[in-house]
Design a protein around this motif. Sequence first.
Motif, PDB file in Angstrom:
ATOM      1  N   LEU A 152       6.949   0.912  -3.694  1.00 47.37           N
ATOM      2  CA  LEU A 152       6.765   1.560  -2.395  1.00 47.37           C
ATOM      3  C   LEU A 152       5.546   2.470  -2.400  1.00 47.37           C
ATOM      4  CD1 LEU A 152       7.685   2.239   0.452  1.00 47.37           C
ATOM      5  CD2 LEU A 152       9.229   3.949  -0.521  1.00 47.37           C
ATOM      6  N   ARG A 153       5.325   3.178  -3.501  1.00 47.08           N
ATOM      7  CA  ARG A 153       4.157   4.055  -3.577  1.00 47.08           C
ATOM      8  C   ARG A 153       2.857   3.258  -3.455  1.00 47.08           C
ATOM      9  NH1 ARG A 153       0.353   5.724  -6.941  1.00 47.08           N
ATOM     10  NH2 ARG A 153       1.031   4.225  -8.533  1.00 47.08           N
ATOM     11  N   ILE A 154       2.797   2.127  -4.184  1.00 51.15           N
ATOM     12  CA  ILE A 154       1.582   1.307  -4.134  1.00 51.15           C
ATOM     13  C   ILE A 154       1.413   0.686  -2.755  1.00 51.15           C
ATOM     14  CG2 ILE A 154       0.512  -0.766  -5.067  1.00 51.15           C
ATOM     15  CD1 ILE A 154       1.872  -0.123  -7.741  1.00 51.15           C
ATOM     16  N   ALA A 210      12.939  -3.426  14.163  1.00 51.08           N
ATOM     17  CA  ALA A 210      14.095  -4.162  13.662  1.00 51.08           C
ATOM     18  C   ALA A 210      14.707  -3.475  12.443  1.00 51.08           C
ATOM     19  CB  ALA A 210      13.691  -5.595  13.317  1.00 51.08           C
ATOM     20  N   GLU A 211      13.853  -2.917  11.550  1.00 49.69           N
ATOM     21  CA  GLU A 211      14.376  -2.197  10.389  1.00 49.69           C
ATOM     22  C   GLU A 211      15.150  -0.962  10.827  1.00 49.69           C
ATOM     23  OE1 GLU A 211      14.428  -2.801   7.129  1.00 49.69           O
ATOM     24  OE2 GLU A 211      13.545  -4.775   7.490  1.00 49.69           O
ATOM     25  N   ALA A 263      -3.549  -3.586   3.111  1.00 48.25           N
ATOM     26  CA  ALA A 263      -2.363  -4.407   3.336  1.00 48.25           C
ATOM     27  C   ALA A 263      -1.769  -4.047   4.692  1.00 48.25           C
ATOM     28  CB  ALA A 263      -1.326  -4.190   2.236  1.00 48.25           C
ATOM     29  N   SER A 264      -0.940  -4.937   5.205  1.00 50.24           N
ATOM     30  CA  SER A 264      -0.267  -4.688   6.480  1.00 50.24           C
ATOM     31  C   SER A 264       0.943  -3.788   6.269  1.00 50.24           C
ATOM     32  CB  SER A 264       0.168  -6.004   7.120  1.00 50.24           C
ATOM     33  OG  SER A 264       1.211  -6.594   6.348  1.00 50.24           O
ATOM     34  N   TYR A 265       1.462  -3.286   7.373  1.00 46.64           N
ATOM     35  CA  TYR A 265       2.620  -2.417   7.298  1.00 46.64           C
ATOM     36  C   TYR A 265       3.866  -3.169   6.858  1.00 46.64           C
ATOM     37  CZ  TYR A 265       5.820   1.311   8.569  1.00 46.64           C
ATOM     38  OH  TYR A 265       6.782   2.294   8.532  1.00 46.64           O
ATOM     39  N   LEU A 266       3.845  -4.486   6.982  1.00 43.96           N
ATOM     40  CA  LEU A 266       5.009  -5.278   6.579  1.00 43.96           C
ATOM     41  C   LEU A 266       5.299  -5.143   5.093  1.00 43.96           C
ATOM     42  CD1 LEU A 266       4.418  -8.540   8.657  1.00 43.96           C
ATOM     43  CD2 LEU A 266       5.906  -6.607   9.181  1.00 43.96           C
ATOM     44  N   GLU A 267       4.251  -4.982   4.273  1.00 41.08           N
ATOM     45  CA  GLU A 267       4.457  -4.814   2.842  1.00 41.08           C
ATOM     46  C   GLU A 267       5.195  -3.507   2.550  1.00 41.08           C
ATOM     47  OE1 GLU A 267       0.974  -5.131   0.513  1.00 41.08           O
ATOM     48  OE2 GLU A 267       0.550  -7.206   1.096  1.00 41.08           O
ATOM     49  N   GLU A 268       4.809  -2.437   3.255  1.00 40.70           N
ATOM     50  CA  GLU A 268       5.486  -1.168   3.041  1.00 40.70           C
ATOM     51  C   GLU A 268       6.937  -1.231   3.526  1.00 40.70           C
ATOM     52  OE1 GLU A 268       5.097   3.581   4.113  1.00 40.70           O
ATOM     53  OE2 GLU A 268       3.411   2.230   4.456  1.00 40.70           O
ATOM     54  N   ASP A 289       8.850  -3.834   3.532  1.00 41.38           N
ATOM     55  CA  ASP A 289       9.595  -4.595   2.534  1.00 41.38           C
ATOM     56  C   ASP A 289       9.890  -3.738   1.302  1.00 41.38           C
ATOM     57  OD1 ASP A 289      10.614  -7.272   1.638  1.00 41.38           O
ATOM     58  OD2 ASP A 289       9.159  -6.896   0.036  1.00 41.38           O
ATOM     59  N   ALA A 290       8.924  -2.920   0.895  1.00 42.50           N
ATOM     60  CA  ALA A 290       9.144  -2.041  -0.253  1.00 42.50           C
ATOM     61  C   ALA A 290      10.196  -0.979   0.070  1.00 42.50           C
ATOM     62  CB  ALA A 290       7.837  -1.380  -0.665  1.00 42.50           C
ATOM     63  N   GLN A 291      10.171  -0.461   1.310  1.00 37.31           N
ATOM     64  CA  GLN A 291      11.190   0.506   1.710  1.00 37.31           C
ATOM     65  C   GLN A 291      12.604  -0.122   1.674  1.00 37.31           C
ATOM     66  OE1 GLN A 291      10.069   1.887   5.591  1.00 37.31           O
ATOM     67  NE2 GLN A 291       8.391   3.187   4.837  1.00 37.31           N
ATOM     68  N   ARG A 292      12.685  -1.359   2.140  1.00 35.63           N
ATOM     69  CA  ARG A 292      13.971  -2.061   2.151  1.00 35.63           C
ATOM     70  C   ARG A 292      14.496  -2.247   0.729  1.00 35.63           C
ATOM     71  NH1 ARG A 292      12.291  -6.668   3.766  1.00 35.63           N
ATOM     72  NH2 ARG A 292      12.032  -5.996   5.922  1.00 35.63           N
ATOM     73  N   THR A 293      13.595  -2.585  -0.199  1.00 40.32           N
ATOM     74  CA  THR A 293      14.002  -2.786  -1.595  1.00 40.32           C
ATOM     75  C   THR A 293      14.486  -1.487  -2.222  1.00 40.32           C
ATOM     76  OG1 THR A 293      12.401  -4.593  -1.815  1.00 40.32           O
ATOM     77  CG2 THR A 293      13.239  -3.609  -3.839  1.00 40.32           C
ATOM     78  N   LEU A 294      13.783  -0.379  -1.946  1.00 44.85           N
ATOM     79  CA  LEU A 294      14.192   0.903  -2.510  1.00 44.85           C
ATOM     80  C   LEU A 294      15.523   1.357  -1.928  1.00 44.85           C
ATOM     81  CD1 LEU A 294      13.605   3.336  -4.294  1.00 44.85           C
ATOM     82  CD2 LEU A 294      12.329   4.352  -2.376  1.00 44.85           C
ATOM     83  N   TYR A 295      15.725   1.139  -0.645  1.00 44.11           N
ATOM     84  CA  TYR A 295      16.995   1.515  -0.018  1.00 44.11           C
ATOM     85  C   TYR A 295      18.144   0.717  -0.629  1.00 44.11           C
ATOM     86  CZ  TYR A 295      20.669   1.822   3.509  1.00 44.11           C
ATOM     87  OH  TYR A 295      21.863   1.995   4.153  1.00 44.11           O
TER      88      TYR A 295
END
Length: 465
Positions: free
Chosen positions: A409-411, A224-225, A421-426, A428-434
């Motif tokens: 995103l690094r963490i 979806a992303e 952690a699940s991939y969903l956390e990463e 979400d971090a990618q979405r925030t950085l974008y």
Amino acid sequence: MTWRAALRRRPAAAAVALMLAGCAATVAPPPASTVQIPAAWRTAVEGQSSAPVAQQWWQSFGDPALTALIDKALQSNGDLRVARARVAQYRALIGVAEANQKPNVSVDSAPTRTRQLAYNGVPYVTNVYQAEFQASYEIDAWGRLAALTDAATATYQAEQANSDAVALSIAATVASGYLNLRGLDAQLALTEATLKLREESAKLAKRQFDVGYSSRLEWLQAQAEYQTTAEQVPQLKRQIFEQENALSILTGGNPGPVARGAELADLQPPPVPEGLPSELLRRRPDIARAEYNLIAINANLKATRDQLLPSFKLTAVGGVQNLKWHDFLNAPTALWHLTGAVAAPVFDGGRVQSQTDSVAAQRDQTIYAYESAVRAAFSETENGLGAIVRLREQAIQNDARRATAAETLRIAHNRYRNGYASYLEELDAQRTLYSADVGRLQLKTRILVASVDLYRVLGGGWTRP
């Protein structure tokens, strides 16, 4: 000796002149000015430059492509060409007004053959050959004709200032459009790079789902992303396409591609120029246009008011005439007459006074329009300075937000890689950085465009001719 000097030497004549001058229509006084010029601007900008605004201020961005676009627009833009044609029109009208202050000379020839009855009822034919010239001159005793010339001159100056205002607006619009285009280009490049990362992430999530390392939810979320990012690419391309077409039209061409120069990251806003509110009145062509309009309407008001005063006109007519063509060529009879005419209205039903009242009302409207133009200039400049300051503050917060998003995103990536952690956390971090990266590009573009707008509201280096 002028007629005014003659009046000073002859008290009786002076008294008559004063009496006649009192016959002019009554003019209502103009409204009192309500404009208050502030001592300083509300917003102080750090790092202001003491150098005056250059007339070609757009060269301060250091982008040859931008300079070429604006130069082309100033030569070929349709609205600007119309404004310049109006300047030529009103320049010619000055000559029309000045011609009324000069003698008017004409020549005509009218050979006539007539058949008529004699006293005894017998018809006969006569020929009359004649040629004459006429010269007339109106003495501008009250300055009415001079006032009409002054009005035409001021109207021409207003149109010249309007043409300069249109040129400034076109240059600023092209500069803003080009900078927005470079901002869209940078967003498209970022989105396409992010799309590749999203594609790799979606493939990785699919492989992990296939081997049972992650859930179907994580795979679908990564997919979806990817699809969300892919959806933004054609949207940005459409905006770029439309922006290119708009710039092409502004430069006097057909819709088409636009040459690029410096990248958005390499473009830096020029320094903010210093200046006081009182100086703004001399820098902006739109304020000068309103001022010239006021001068023109005052001159028209004087000419309208003086219509009730007597007019003085001198006419000289001279020519030659004879009944036979041979005698007309060799021994014509000279004819002439001189006329000095004085004409004055006795009763016009209040027409001139009503015309004067109408022009006085137009004068009041022009005064209000001038004051509105001055207030609008103050407001636009305050808003422009405030925009620069607030956008700079916003950019500082955006930098802090992006640094936090990058660390997040690094963490998140390390936690996901180590199984905490699940991939969903990463994701979400990618979405925030974008989002932070897009915000940075948009802020950079807005700061550049705000600089263009500030230079525009400060007059763009315009000076009175």
